[in-house]
Design a protein around this motif. Sequence first.
Motif, short mmCIF file in Angstrom:
data_model
loop_
_atom_site.label_atom_id
_atom_site.label_comp_id
_atom_site.label_asym_id
_atom_site.label_seq_id
_atom_site.Cartn_x
_atom_site.Cartn_y
_atom_site.Cartn_z
N GLU A 482 1.01 -1.22 0.06
CA GLU A 482 0.03 0.15 -0.04
C GLU A 482 0.96 1.22 -0.01
N GLY A 483 1.15 1.93 -1.24
CA GLY A 483 2.34 2.95 -1.27
C GLY A 483 3.48 2.50 -0.82
N ASN A 484 3.99 3.19 0.08
CA ASN A 484 5.09 2.93 0.73
C ASN A 484 5.42 2.04 1.95
N PHE A 485 4.43 1.55 2.36
CA PHE A 485 3.99 0.49 3.04
C PHE A 485 3.74 -0.96 2.79
N LEU A 486 3.81 -1.80 3.64
CA LEU A 486 3.42 -2.97 3.48
C LEU A 486 2.37 -3.44 4.63
N SER A 487 0.97 -3.81 4.06
CA SER A 487 0.22 -4.19 4.90
C SER A 487 0.24 -5.40 5.22
N VAL A 488 0.20 -5.94 6.60
CA VAL A 488 0.20 -7.25 7.10
C VAL A 488 -0.95 -7.76 7.86
N CYS A 489 -1.53 -8.93 7.38
CA CYS A 489 -2.92 -9.12 7.87
C CYS A 489 -2.81 -10.60 8.64
N VAL A 490 -3.39 -10.80 9.96
CA VAL A 490 -3.38 -11.84 10.51
C VAL A 490 -4.90 -12.40 10.79
N GLU A 491 -5.59 -13.31 10.20
CA GLU A 491 -6.93 -13.38 10.12
C GLU A 491 -7.16 -14.77 10.48
N ASP A 492 -8.33 -14.84 11.39
CA ASP A 492 -8.68 -16.15 11.97
C ASP A 492 -10.08 -16.31 11.81
N ASN A 493 -10.88 -17.50 12.02
CA ASN A 493 -12.40 -17.31 11.92
C ASN A 493 -12.83 -18.13 13.29
N GLY A 494 -12.33 -17.30 14.36
CA GLY A 494 -12.63 -17.86 15.67
C GLY A 494 -13.79 -17.03 16.27
N VAL A 495 -13.77 -16.76 17.61
CA VAL A 495 -14.86 -16.46 18.30
C VAL A 495 -15.36 -14.85 18.10
N GLY A 496 -14.20 -14.08 17.36
CA GLY A 496 -14.63 -12.79 17.25
C GLY A 496 -14.40 -11.93 18.14
N ILE A 497 -14.87 -10.59 18.06
CA ILE A 497 -14.93 -9.71 19.02
C ILE A 497 -16.05 -8.52 19.08
N SER A 498 -16.71 -8.43 20.14
CA SER A 498 -17.76 -7.70 20.18
C SER A 498 -17.43 -5.96 20.02
N LYS A 499 -18.36 -5.21 19.19
CA LYS A 499 -18.12 -3.90 19.17
C LYS A 499 -17.70 -3.28 20.34
N GLU A 500 -18.22 -3.34 21.69
CA GLU A 500 -17.74 -2.86 22.82
C GLU A 500 -16.37 -3.21 23.13
N ASP A 501 -15.93 -4.46 22.93
CA ASP A 501 -14.74 -4.75 23.21
C ASP A 501 -13.55 -4.19 22.36
N LEU A 502 -14.12 -3.93 20.96
CA LEU A 502 -12.95 -3.56 20.10
C LEU A 502 -12.54 -2.23 20.53
N GLU A 503 -13.52 -1.44 21.37
CA GLU A 503 -13.11 -0.23 21.69
C GLU A 503 -11.90 0.00 22.79
N LYS A 504 -11.80 -1.21 23.41
CA LYS A 504 -11.11 -1.36 24.48
C LYS A 504 -9.68 -1.82 24.16
N LEU A 505 -9.50 -2.43 22.87
CA LEU A 505 -8.25 -3.06 22.44
C LEU A 505 -6.92 -1.73 22.24
N PHE A 506 -6.08 -1.97 22.50
CA PHE A 506 -4.83 -1.15 22.10
C PHE A 506 -4.76 -0.18 23.32
N LYS A 507 -5.62 0.00 24.42
CA LYS A 507 -5.65 1.00 25.31
C LYS A 507 -5.02 0.67 26.72
N ILE A 508 -3.84 1.36 27.12
CA ILE A 508 -3.25 1.01 28.28
C ILE A 508 -4.26 1.33 29.47
N ASP A 509 -4.90 2.26 29.62
CA ASP A 509 -5.92 2.68 30.50
C ASP A 509 -7.02 1.76 30.55
N VAL A 510 -7.28 0.91 29.83
CA VAL A 510 -8.38 -0.26 30.03
C VAL A 510 -7.97 -1.56 29.98
N HIS A 511 -8.28 -2.15 31.16
CA HIS A 511 -7.90 -3.72 31.41
C HIS A 511 -8.82 -4.67 30.67
#
Length: 562
Positions: A482-511
């Motif tokens: 993608e332009g000057n970058f390489l986009s890497v994807c790790v895809e699974d067909n597992g349990v998935g993540i709810s919309k509410e939990d998606l907002e909690k990912l990558f945040k240090i202030d949310v356990h």
Amino acid sequence: MKILKRFYRNIMNTTVDRNNYFEEENKRLIILPLQIIASLVVLAGAFALMFEVTYFEQFSIKIYFGRLIATFIGFVILVISNFDLGRKNPTLLIHVLLLTIIASFASIIINIPQSIYINSHLLALVIFTAALFLNWDLKNQIVVAIYYNLLFASSILVTDKSIYFLPSMYASVIYVILISFLSIVASSINYKLRQKAIEKTFEARDFFEHSTEALFRCNISTSNIVTINQSFKLLYGINDNNNSFDLPFRNLFTNKKEYDELIDILKSNNQVKGFIAKFRSLTNQHFFGSLNARLLSDKKDKTLFMEGNIRDITKEKLADEKIQKYNEELKILNTSKDKFFSIVAHDLISPFSAVIGYSEILAEEYKDLDQEQVGQFAKDINSVSQKAHNLLNELLDWSRIQTGRMQYDPQSLNLKTIVEDLLILYTENAKKKRIELNNTIDKTHRVFADYKMINTTIRNLISNAIKFTYEGGQIVLSSEIEGNFLSVCVEDNGVGISKEDLEKLFKIDVHHTQIGTGKEKGSGLGLILCSEFVKKNGGAISVESENGKGAKFRFTVPIPSE
């Protein structure tokens, strides 16, 4: 409005010092009265030439020439007063005019002594009026008083003392001297009072000019600036060549709505304090200012001007922004500290407790255990120790990157080789859950990144994918440019993540942690570490997922420049 502008230019922007101010101002004030008196002399002389000479027939020739000379001199002075020569020397002209008038009246008094009463009073009125015009100059006032004394002394000497209301000539002389002295004293007092008033004017001007805050006054109806001080000029980049009086104050606001808001507040309260706005100088430099202003009205309550001051608070504003930034960073650090202690207190202690438990059993009951049981305990101890070791490594990496102690050594790397090596490590775990691992990454795709960071990022994403994929599932790793970058994807067909939990990912202030499909547990630190590493390498990470439909974790990494 033109008069007002001239007034402010002369008073607020004048370079005339205090010693010369009185003289210059007196010259300006004398011009008009000088022209009025000269005009009256010309008119009076013309009427005298027509009528007075016929009234005093026996003295017509002497009176005629006296009046003619006075009228001519008055006319010459009137003409000169309209040129620079007259404007520069109005005091000299008024003395010449006074001497001319005195000589004219004296000639009448000498020729017709019985007219001394009326002529002396008329002449005294003229001299007194001239003294009023010279009331800013004590020296000239004394000269005019001398004229007055000489006039009456001469009149007393050449006329009969019986025409005076005082009993003797000496009494009359003393009376005149006393009146003149009182006049000089009164003029001196008046001069001192005016001098104090001018001193106050200069003090006000000095305060205005040398104030460290930008002072202004503008017309409320047109928004045009009427007067400004040096600090205002410096603040807005106005030089002496700019006609600030034609500069709309409204145009100095970056946002015109802020000016309109200011006017609305002023019209409601007649004043405003600490109004914060963004301003723009004539050099197109933007800054924040705190404005105080009030409205000025005339006697009919008609609003005429807005005056006030502006203080540059750009540094204070930037300091506040830095403080807010530091507060946010401190908040993140505190959250990081809480996260660290939470992991240490729970996630790291748990595996060590398991190791201690297994080792106690082996130490106390090893004689009662068969070989198979001992082997199982050994495997469990090894598994728990590996997890604790991995968690410790993650904690150390996270600590290093938070404190800026983690080395960053980017280099050109073959992405497919990195993934193949990692899949070998996770083959056994995948087999236990019968999960298929597919590496579809192009073998020519390379990235410019730190090996350890990228390796840890992909390892955590693969580990998470295995943890949350059902038995018999599938995990696919792919890449695209993608332009000057390489986009890497790790895809699974597992349990998935709810919309509410998606907002909690990558945040240090949310356990946020979740139990895997095989009852696996996690610390919630892996994805945070992935996010930090990807950002450190100049990329970004994201996720797409729905409950029960698996997840796609994508991150970008720069491509090596050729």
